[in-house]
Design a protein around this motif. Structure first.
Motif, PDB file in Angstrom:
ATOM      1  N   GLY A   1      18.220  -5.672  38.003  1.00 48.25           N
ATOM      2  CA  GLY A   1      18.472  -6.200  36.675  1.00 48.25           C
ATOM      3  C   GLY A   1      17.947  -5.300  35.573  1.00 48.25           C
ATOM      4  O   GLY A   1      17.951  -5.666  34.392  1.00 48.25           O
ATOM      5  N   GLN A   2      17.497  -4.067  35.939  1.00 52.15           N
ATOM      6  CA  GLN A   2      16.919  -3.142  34.968  1.00 52.15           C
ATOM      7  C   GLN A   2      17.990  -2.324  34.260  1.00 52.15           C
ATOM      8  O   GLN A   2      18.999  -1.927  34.857  1.00 52.15           O
ATOM      9  N   LEU A   3      17.743  -2.065  32.948  1.00 55.48           N
ATOM     10  CA  LEU A   3      18.605  -1.190  32.173  1.00 55.48           C
ATOM     11  C   LEU A   3      18.293   0.246  32.585  1.00 55.48           C
ATOM     12  O   LEU A   3      17.152   0.703  32.475  1.00 55.48           O
ATOM     13  N   VAL A   4      19.266   0.967  33.078  1.00 61.12           N
ATOM     14  CA  VAL A   4      19.042   2.332  33.569  1.00 61.12           C
ATOM     15  C   VAL A   4      19.673   3.398  32.685  1.00 61.12           C
ATOM     16  O   VAL A   4      19.508   4.599  32.922  1.00 61.12           O
ATOM     17  N   GLY A   5      20.390   2.994  31.662  1.00 52.69           N
ATOM     18  CA  GLY A   5      20.995   3.965  30.754  1.00 52.69           C
ATOM     19  C   GLY A   5      21.955   3.304  29.801  1.00 52.69           C
ATOM     20  O   GLY A   5      22.207   2.095  29.885  1.00 52.69           O
ATOM     21  N   ASN A   6      22.454   4.101  28.867  1.00 56.73           N
ATOM     22  CA  ASN A   6      23.493   3.597  27.980  1.00 56.73           C
ATOM     23  C   ASN A   6      24.323   4.751  27.445  1.00 56.73           C
ATOM     24  O   ASN A   6      23.964   5.920  27.618  1.00 56.73           O
ATOM     25  N   LYS A   7      25.417   4.421  26.845  1.00 60.13           N
ATOM     26  CA  LYS A   7      26.331   5.391  26.259  1.00 60.13           C
ATOM     27  C   LYS A   7      26.636   4.948  24.833  1.00 60.13           C
ATOM     28  O   LYS A   7      27.133   3.837  24.620  1.00 60.13           O
ATOM     29  N   LYS A   8      26.320   5.846  23.852  1.00 59.85           N
ATOM     30  CA  LYS A   8      26.523   5.519  22.445  1.00 59.85           C
ATOM     31  C   LYS A   8      27.597   6.406  21.832  1.00 59.85           C
ATOM     32  O   LYS A   8      27.900   7.474  22.347  1.00 59.85           O
ATOM     33  N   GLY A   9      28.144   5.952  20.697  1.00 60.34           N
ATOM     34  CA  GLY A   9      29.173   6.742  20.031  1.00 60.34           C
ATOM     35  C   GLY A   9      29.970   5.961  19.017  1.00 60.34           C
ATOM     36  O   GLY A   9      30.358   6.492  17.982  1.00 60.34           O
ATOM     37  N   HIS A  10      30.216   4.720  19.313  1.00 60.83           N
ATOM     38  CA  HIS A  10      31.025   3.912  18.401  1.00 60.83           C
ATOM     39  C   HIS A  10      30.222   3.435  17.191  1.00 60.83           C
ATOM     40  O   HIS A  10      29.011   3.211  17.279  1.00 60.83           O
ATOM     41  N   LEU A  11      30.913   3.282  16.049  1.00 56.70           N
ATOM     42  CA  LEU A  11      30.309   2.809  14.805  1.00 56.70           C
ATOM     43  C   LEU A  11      30.485   1.309  14.622  1.00 56.70           C
ATOM     44  O   LEU A  11      29.979   0.733  13.668  1.00 56.70           O
ATOM     45  N   ASP A  12      31.187   0.697  15.517  1.00 55.64           N
ATOM     46  CA  ASP A  12      31.455  -0.732  15.417  1.00 55.64           C
ATOM     47  C   ASP A  12      31.631  -1.288  16.817  1.00 55.64           C
ATOM     48  O   ASP A  12      31.536  -0.566  17.814  1.00 55.64           O
ATOM     49  N   GLN A  13      31.943  -2.532  16.918  1.00 56.24           N
ATOM     50  CA  GLN A  13      31.987  -3.219  18.200  1.00 56.24           C
ATOM     51  C   GLN A  13      33.070  -2.694  19.141  1.00 56.24           C
ATOM     52  O   GLN A  13      34.146  -2.295  18.711  1.00 56.24           O
ATOM     53  N   ILE A  14      32.739  -2.698  20.419  1.00 53.61           N
ATOM     54  CA  ILE A  14      33.708  -2.333  21.454  1.00 53.61           C
ATOM     55  C   ILE A  14      34.488  -3.585  21.814  1.00 53.61           C
ATOM     56  O   ILE A  14      33.910  -4.620  22.155  1.00 53.61           O
ATOM     57  N   LEU A  15      35.802  -3.479  21.725  1.00 54.16           N
ATOM     58  CA  LEU A  15      36.662  -4.628  21.986  1.00 54.16           C
ATOM     59  C   LEU A  15      37.276  -4.597  23.384  1.00 54.16           C
ATOM     60  O   LEU A  15      37.658  -5.624  23.914  1.00 54.16           O
ATOM     61  N   ASP A  16      37.378  -3.394  23.953  1.00 55.64           N
ATOM     62  CA  ASP A  16      37.928  -3.294  25.302  1.00 55.64           C
ATOM     63  C   ASP A  16      37.293  -2.097  25.994  1.00 55.64           C
ATOM     64  O   ASP A  16      36.853  -1.139  25.347  1.00 55.64           O
ATOM     65  N   MET A  17      37.226  -2.140  27.311  1.00 57.44           N
ATOM     66  CA  MET A  17      36.654  -1.057  28.112  1.00 57.44           C
ATOM     67  C   MET A  17      37.354  -1.007  29.454  1.00 57.44           C
ATOM     68  O   MET A  17      37.570  -2.039  30.086  1.00 57.44           O
ATOM     69  N   LYS A  18      37.697   0.192  29.898  1.00 59.15           N
ATOM     70  CA  LYS A  18      38.257   0.373  31.228  1.00 59.15           C
ATOM     71  C   LYS A  18      37.456   1.454  31.951  1.00 59.15           C
ATOM     72  O   LYS A  18      37.218   2.537  31.403  1.00 59.15           O
ATOM     73  N   ILE A  19      37.054   1.164  33.168  1.00 63.31           N
ATOM     74  CA  ILE A  19      36.359   2.122  34.015  1.00 63.31           C
ATOM     75  C   ILE A  19      37.378   2.695  34.997  1.00 63.31           C
ATOM     76  O   ILE A  19      38.177   1.951  35.577  1.00 63.31           O
ATOM     77  N   SER A  20      37.367   4.007  35.199  1.00 65.43           N
ATOM     78  CA  SER A  20      38.330   4.629  36.102  1.00 65.43           C
ATOM     79  C   SER A  20      38.111   4.155  37.535  1.00 65.43           C
ATOM     80  O   SER A  20      37.023   3.707  37.914  1.00 65.43           O
ATOM     81  N   LYS A  21      39.134   4.289  38.335  1.00 66.32           N
ATOM     82  CA  LYS A  21      39.072   3.841  39.722  1.00 66.32           C
ATOM     83  C   LYS A  21      37.980   4.568  40.501  1.00 66.32           C
ATOM     84  O   LYS A  21      37.369   4.002  41.399  1.00 66.32           O
ATOM     85  N   ASP A  22      37.735   5.863  40.129  1.00 66.81           N
ATOM     86  CA  ASP A  22      36.691   6.618  40.806  1.00 66.81           C
ATOM     87  C   ASP A  22      35.341   6.518  40.097  1.00 66.81           C
ATOM     88  O   ASP A  22      34.382   7.201  40.454  1.00 66.81           O
ATOM     89  N   SER A  23      35.263   5.681  39.045  1.00 66.16           N
ATOM     90  CA  SER A  23      34.034   5.436  38.275  1.00 66.16           C
ATOM     91  C   SER A  23      33.424   6.701  37.682  1.00 66.16           C
ATOM     92  O   SER A  23      32.205   6.831  37.584  1.00 66.16           O
ATOM     93  N   THR A  24      34.255   7.662  37.271  1.00 70.63           N
ATOM     94  CA  THR A  24      33.760   8.900  36.661  1.00 70.63           C
ATOM     95  C   THR A  24      33.847   8.878  35.137  1.00 70.63           C
ATOM     96  O   THR A  24      33.123   9.613  34.462  1.00 70.63           O
ATOM     97  N   ILE A  25      34.729   8.057  34.590  1.00 65.90           N
ATOM     98  CA  ILE A  25      34.863   7.956  33.134  1.00 65.90           C
ATOM     99  C   ILE A  25      35.081   6.509  32.702  1.00 65.90           C
ATOM    100  O   ILE A  25      35.545   5.677  33.483  1.00 65.90           O
TER     101      ILE A  25
END
Length: 413
Positions: free
Chosen positions: A373-397
């Motif tokens: 349940g530990q936070l192990v990292g994050n990814k920043k970049g957006h200036l506003d809320q993320i409305l949708d997210m897709k993870i690739s089938k190979d989990s690389t992007i």
């Protein structure tokens, strides 16, 4: 509220197809000594620099797509990681390359915000749908092959196995299924009965023979795709009491997870139609007693659910930012995590199934270890809320769609 990609393509695909279930005056001038000027300039510059540092946003994305003029509401990633389709509040959709952000083709003609976009299982077709109910289907050369007009769209998805089966659900409560014949530009259509309540979300079961739909009144229905009839309807005292927001299925086709505005998530046996577990999620608030009655009580709506067969757990994310990980066998909460804002999407890593990605309304992707349940990292970049997210089938992007009018690509983990 506005879908997992393909499962095993086996011999059942032929049967499925055959049976068609298939974001001033001079006196008043004050003379200022030069050193004062220098001091003022220095002070102003320092304040300016401090302000810039305070407002700077770290961008850890590897690429950004800025083709949209308004919020990007939805996105999808092709199974080979080569293309993204994005839809926005500017009534536009774009198909673009992940490598250089170049546009393959624009999707014009939409009459309202584009709320659903998706590639089919073999990436040969892409479908886009706007809020008004216009659905368009293109091939990857940019040629429009089909369009359909239905009622206000809530969801749209391709069948996980049959590349030419498209489904959509509407606010009127009904759902549609089209079998597309691209060689002759013809199609067959079937309609799922409306029960008078908005058909909010849906998910095809991995077997490709059934689909589960969630409705505005909290009812969950499991449908047979071949015969377009209801197999089970979960509407008794064990059912949700408010709008269904998200659905997920286990690979074994048996367990279905549902999330609702009523602050709960449930596990449903698809074979019996029985609720086998109910989880009170998120903040310690009172659930909605009656979906038909207005309430001023704070309700921590569950916005997304994701099952994990490797860990035998269920992850839930709420509008208040609570992320809970539940043990399926004991029905006990293993871990409670906290996102700094509401959670819009959840996704497990396919290569490292203990890794959980969460998209937040703070514009950040958080990465948790599902075992601790530990936070192990994050990814920043957006200036506003993320409305949708897709993870690739190979989990690389990860591909994200945001209220800041951009789509971004992040490398994982």
């Amino acid at each position: 509220m506005i879908n997992d990609a393909s499962r095993l393509m086996d011999d059942n695909t032929d049967d499925i197809d055959d049976n068609f279930i298939d974001d001033t005056p001079d006196d008043d001038i004050e003379i200022i000594e030069s050193e004062d000027i220098d001091g003022l300039n220095s002070s102003d510059e320092e304040a300016h620099n401090d302000n810039e540092e305070a407002t700077a946003v770290v961008d850890e994305s590897v690429n950004s797509f800025a083709g949209h003029q308004k919020a990007v509401l939805c996105c999808d990633l092709s199974s080979d990681n080569a293309y993204v389709v994005s839809g926005g509040e500017d009534d536009m959709a774009f198909v673009w390359r992940t490598q250089d952000m170049s546009v393959v083709f624009d999707v014009n003609g939409h009459k309202d915000s584009v709320v659903c976009v998706e590639f089919n299982a073999n990436n040969s077709l892409v479908a886009t749908a706007d809020m008004s109910g216009l659905i368009q289907v293109y091939d990857m050369t940019g040629a429009k092959l089909f369009d359909f007009e239905v009622d206000e769209i809530n969801w749209m998805l391709w069948h996980p196995m049959a590349n030419n089966i498209l489904l959509a659900g509407t606010s009127a409560g009904d759902a549609w299924m089209w079998k597309l014949v691209t060689t002759s530009l013809t199609f067959e259509c079937k309609t799922f009965q409306s029960f008078g309540k908005s058909n909010v979300t849906a998910k095809c079961l991995p077997d490709g023979k059934r689909i589960v739909m969630g409705y505005d009144d909290g009812v969950v229905r499991i449908w047979d795709l071949k015969n377009v009839n209801v197999i089970h309807a979960i509407s008794d005292l064990t059912a949700h009491t408010a709008t269904i927001t998200s659905l997920d299925c286990m690979p074994d086709n048996i367990l279905i997870a549902s999330a609702s505005v009523d602050s709960t998530a449930k596990l449903i046996n698809s074979q019996t139609g029985k609720v086998v577990a109910t989880f009170q999620c998120g903040a310690d608030v009172a659930p909605v007693a009656d979906a038909a009655e207005d309430t001023e009580e704070l309700v921590d709506s569950v916005e997304c659910v994701r099952l994990n067969s490797s860990l035998s757990v269920l992850a839930t994310g709420t509008v208040e930012g609570s992320i809970d990980i539940w043990d399926i066998s004991t029905q006990i909460k293993r871990h409670s995590c906290k996102h700094s804002s509401g959670v819009s999407k959840l996704s497990w890593d396919t290569n490292s199934p203990h890794i959980l990605y969460t998209a937040g309304l703070d514009g950040i992707i958080n990465i948790y270890d599902g075992r601790s349940g530990q936070l192990v990292g994050n990814k920043k970049g957006h200036l506003d809320q993320i409305l949708d997210m897709k993870i690739s089938k190979d989990s690389t992007i990860a591909v994200t769609a945001s209220e800041d009018n951009c789509c971004k690509i992040f490398s994982l983990p």
